[in-house]
Write an enzyme that holds these catalytic residues in place. Sequence first.
Site, PDB file in Angstrom:
ATOM      1  N   GLU A   1      -4.420 -19.414 -10.454  1.00  0.00           N
ATOM      2  CA  GLU A   1      -5.253 -18.886  -9.352  1.00  0.00           C
ATOM      3  C   GLU A   1      -6.072 -17.691  -9.755  1.00  0.00           C
ATOM      4  O   GLU A   1      -5.629 -16.841 -10.343  1.00  0.00           O
ATOM      5  CB  GLU A   1      -4.262 -18.555  -8.201  1.00  0.00           C
ATOM      6  CG  GLU A   1      -4.926 -18.058  -6.918  1.00  0.00           C
ATOM      7  CD  GLU A   1      -3.614 -17.560  -5.806  1.00  0.00           C
ATOM      8  OE1 GLU A   1      -2.792 -16.851  -6.052  1.00  0.00           O
ATOM      9  OE2 GLU A   1      -4.292 -17.832  -4.690  1.00  0.00           O
TER      10      GLU A   1
ATOM     11  N   GLU B   1       4.598 -17.137   1.660  1.00  0.00           N
ATOM     12  CA  GLU B   1       3.314 -17.792   1.488  1.00  0.00           C
ATOM     13  C   GLU B   1       2.854 -17.139   0.215  1.00  0.00           C
ATOM     14  O   GLU B   1       2.325 -16.018   0.011  1.00  0.00           O
ATOM     15  CB  GLU B   1       2.410 -17.330   2.538  1.00  0.00           C
ATOM     16  CG  GLU B   1       3.094 -17.719   4.253  1.00  0.00           C
ATOM     17  CD  GLU B   1       2.796 -19.225   4.492  1.00  0.00           C
ATOM     18  OE1 GLU B   1       2.168 -19.845   3.509  1.00  0.00           O
ATOM     19  OE2 GLU B   1       3.470 -19.477   5.475  1.00  0.00           O
TER      20      GLU B   1
ATOM     21  N   LYS C   1       5.135  -3.760   5.757  1.00  0.00           N
ATOM     22  CA  LYS C   1       4.566  -2.861   4.793  1.00  0.00           C
ATOM     23  C   LYS C   1       3.233  -3.521   4.270  1.00  0.00           C
ATOM     24  O   LYS C   1       3.204  -4.855   3.903  1.00  0.00           O
ATOM     25  CB  LYS C   1       5.238  -2.601   3.350  1.00  0.00           C
ATOM     26  CG  LYS C   1       4.744  -1.915   2.491  1.00  0.00           C
ATOM     27  CD  LYS C   1       5.251  -1.998   1.014  1.00  0.00           C
ATOM     28  CE  LYS C   1       4.297  -2.778   0.355  1.00  0.00           C
ATOM     29  NZ  LYS C   1       2.853  -2.491   0.117  1.00  0.00           N
TER      30      LYS C   1
ATOM     31  N   CYS D   1      -5.741 -17.513  -0.403  1.00  0.00           N
ATOM     32  CA  CYS D   1      -4.668 -18.384  -0.745  1.00  0.00           C
ATOM     33  C   CYS D   1      -5.099 -19.850  -0.805  1.00  0.00           C
ATOM     34  O   CYS D   1      -4.707 -20.575  -1.707  1.00  0.00           O
ATOM     35  CB  CYS D   1      -3.241 -17.848  -0.372  1.00  0.00           C
ATOM     36  SG  CYS D   1      -3.483 -17.676   1.328  1.00  0.00           S
TER      37      CYS D   1
HETATM   38  P1  TAP Z   1       1.413  -8.948  -4.717  1.00  0.00           P
HETATM   39  O1  TAP Z   1       1.715  -7.966  -5.871  1.00  0.00           O
HETATM   40  O2  TAP Z   1       2.292 -10.167  -4.596  1.00  0.00           O
HETATM   41  O3  TAP Z   1       1.486  -8.070  -3.282  1.00  0.00           O
HETATM   42  C1  TAP Z   1       1.625  -8.523  -2.133  1.00  0.00           C
HETATM   43  C2  TAP Z   1       2.513  -7.371  -1.194  1.00  0.00           C
HETATM   44  O4  TAP Z   1       3.775  -7.352  -1.894  1.00  0.00           O
HETATM   45  C3  TAP Z   1       1.805  -6.007  -1.344  1.00  0.00           C
HETATM   46  O5  TAP Z   1       2.283  -5.251  -0.133  1.00  0.00           O
HETATM   47  C4  TAP Z   1       2.507  -5.270  -2.566  1.00  0.00           C
HETATM   48  O6  TAP Z   1       2.711  -4.112  -2.358  1.00  0.00           O
HETATM   49  C5  TAP Z   1       3.839  -6.116  -2.335  1.00  0.00           C
HETATM   50  N1  TAP Z   1       4.783  -5.928  -3.528  1.00  0.00           N
HETATM   51  C6  TAP Z   1       4.424  -5.624  -4.608  1.00  0.00           C
HETATM   52  N2  TAP Z   1       5.631  -5.897  -5.321  1.00  0.00           N
HETATM   53  C7  TAP Z   1       6.824  -6.153  -4.745  1.00  0.00           C
HETATM   54  C8  TAP Z   1       7.887  -6.196  -4.832  1.00  0.00           C
HETATM   55  N3  TAP Z   1       8.602  -6.203  -5.972  1.00  0.00           N
HETATM   56  N4  TAP Z   1       8.752  -6.616  -3.771  1.00  0.00           N
HETATM   57  C9  TAP Z   1       8.115  -6.492  -2.688  1.00  0.00           C
HETATM   58  N5  TAP Z   1       7.154  -6.222  -2.181  1.00  0.00           N
HETATM   59  C10 TAP Z   1       6.264  -6.153  -3.309  1.00  0.00           C
HETATM   60  O7  TAP Z   1      -0.100  -9.531  -4.767  1.00  0.00           O
HETATM   61  P2  TAP Z   1      -1.459  -8.551  -4.916  1.00  0.00           P
HETATM   62  O8  TAP Z   1      -1.226  -7.576  -6.228  1.00  0.00           O
HETATM   63  O9  TAP Z   1      -1.622  -8.039  -3.732  1.00  0.00           O
HETATM   64  O10 TAP Z   1      -2.282  -9.732  -5.680  1.00  0.00           O
HETATM   65  C11 TAP Z   1      -1.972 -10.443  -6.792  1.00  0.00           C
HETATM   66  C12 TAP Z   1      -2.061 -11.795  -7.002  1.00  0.00           C
HETATM   67  O11 TAP Z   1      -1.706 -12.238  -5.718  1.00  0.00           O
HETATM   68  C13 TAP Z   1      -3.736 -12.286  -6.615  1.00  0.00           C
HETATM   69  O12 TAP Z   1      -4.435 -12.079  -7.679  1.00  0.00           O
HETATM   70  C14 TAP Z   1      -3.660 -13.515  -6.079  1.00  0.00           C
HETATM   71  O13 TAP Z   1      -3.475 -14.531  -6.908  1.00  0.00           O
HETATM   72  C15 TAP Z   1      -2.142 -13.658  -5.252  1.00  0.00           C
HETATM   73  N6  TAP Z   1      -2.418 -13.267  -3.720  1.00  0.00           N
HETATM   74  C16 TAP Z   1      -1.948 -14.274  -3.101  1.00  0.00           C
HETATM   75  C17 TAP Z   1      -2.345 -13.989  -1.670  1.00  0.00           C
HETATM   76  C18 TAP Z   1      -1.830 -15.186  -0.691  1.00  0.00           C
HETATM   77  S1  TAP Z   1      -2.453 -15.210   0.919  1.00  0.00           S
HETATM   78  N7  TAP Z   1      -1.216 -16.129  -1.075  1.00  0.00           N
HETATM   79  C19 TAP Z   1      -2.445 -12.771  -1.264  1.00  0.00           C
HETATM   80  C20 TAP Z   1      -2.792 -11.958  -2.082  1.00  0.00           C
HETATM   81  C21 TAP Z   1      -2.908 -12.158  -3.399  1.00  0.00           C
HETATM   82  P3  TAP Z   1       1.196  -3.454  -3.158  1.00  0.00           P
HETATM   83  O14 TAP Z   1       0.026  -3.643  -2.583  1.00  0.00           O
HETATM   84  O15 TAP Z   1       1.691  -2.147  -3.319  1.00  0.00           O
HETATM   85  O16 TAP Z   1       1.412  -3.837  -4.595  1.00  0.00           O
END
Ligand code: TAP
Length: 479
Positions: free
Chosen positions: A389, A258, A184, A292
Amino acid sequence: MASAFEYAPAPESRSVVDIAPSYGLFIDGEFTDAADGKVFKTVSPSTEEVLSEVARAGAEDVDRAVKAARRAFEKWSALPGSERAKYLFRIARIIQERSRELAVLETLDNGKPIKETRDADLPLVAAHFFYYAGWADKLDHAGYGPNPRPLGVAGQVIPWNFPLLMLAWKIAPALATGNTVVLKPAETTPLSALFFADICRQAGLPKGVVNILTGYGDAGQALVEHGDVDKVAFTGSTAVGKAIARSVAGTDKKVTLELGGKGANIVFDDAPIDQAVEGIVTGIFFNQGQVCCAGSRLLVQESVQDELLDALKRRLSTLRLGDPLDKNTDIGAINSAEQLARITALTETGEAEGAERWSAPCELPSAGYWFAPTLFTNVTQAHTIARDEIFGPVLSVLSFRTPDEAVAKANNSQYGLSAGIWTEKGSRILAVANKLRAGVVWANTFNKFDPTSPFGGYKESGYGREGGRHGLEAYLDVR
Ligand code: TAP
């Protein structure tokens, strides 16, 4: 000076990618509507233009995809490794052939500069498939003893910051080891995963081996909680990672996480200042800081702090922010309105808590989501911007006097993903690196990636390693 943004949409580069008005889910080798017919729009964060409408997966679609992956597993896992390798090599070559198209697509859907998608994301994506293709017939020699077996169906959930690269990190080792996949992508960046589905068809990959479910967090949750998923691989926020760890506790699913980071980039007084400045810029402004392992905390030795900050501000004033399809652009758009709001709120907290803000002088475009490269001085370890972060183009600067103090400050974080060291002394690099609680430590460079290197974190940055020989382990049942 940074250029003002005029959206002349570089038509010649835009025309290399043909984005359809709508896309279905990719299940069992076919594009199909969601069972309940739901769809959502994906927009270009640099213009807010709607790029396409994609199917929104629900629990029923997750079940269909997991069943397809389960059916495909029997034959796929029984193929000799050398046969699986042929498919992976084919996929890698098609990615190279279509790299211009994919780079433009990724830039449109994500907002990151074409310079980065062209020169970093896409070459690394292809390299990952080539690297793991090479392992497919050598698993007995990976150090796991004879006859390591694949786990089964992998449920993989990825974020929006490196959509195609995170897909490659997840799918390449899974397929090389004989697993099948349901992936996904993030809701704001679904398109490159759908183009990858098309590449799987082009490569003749057997149906059901790779399934792509575009959708929201609820689809990710249904996937990781599905009873017939054997392995969960997640990259994203620490909050969601913790929820996933809780939901799989007590099952026999294997999990790798991760998660977030707050990397320290440590500059000692003997470091070549100009080189360090370039490394700091790469560390925190690459991909608008939405990385990240970003070097989001600069730890600078007190005696060179003024000199370094002057040089850094001069350099930041030359960065060009604007149209991400322009090859000269250094800073593209923030991925979404929500992410921009998060960055804005955290920087306001930084000011309210007494840190001093400096932003590069650049005009922000009126449409799209933008944030000027920013740094904060007078930051203490207690400040929110030194701990949380931000995931944006924002650097928090702290100083230190001795190497021990630098190590203590670098390790004073809930996270432990990355760190950087800038010094001329090799002995200091080794001594300091050994004391840092960070999964990746760069010396006199930053944000360098290679498929042969394991990547992963300590503490709340998650567990498990991706990349290298270590990345195979997460997908193997080692008896
Ligand atoms: P998340 O909300 O963690 O999203 C990552 C992935 O997980 C997306 O595909 C998301 O779908 C999905 N997801 C959301 N809720 C879930 C659940 N309960 N169970 C399983 N999968 C779920 O991160 P984000 O919204 O993209 O970013 C939020 C924060 O995360 C950022 O500000 C940053 O701090 C951190 N982040 C960290 C990384 C790395 S590489 N460590 C990467 C991105 C973000 P949706 O896209 O539909 O929400």
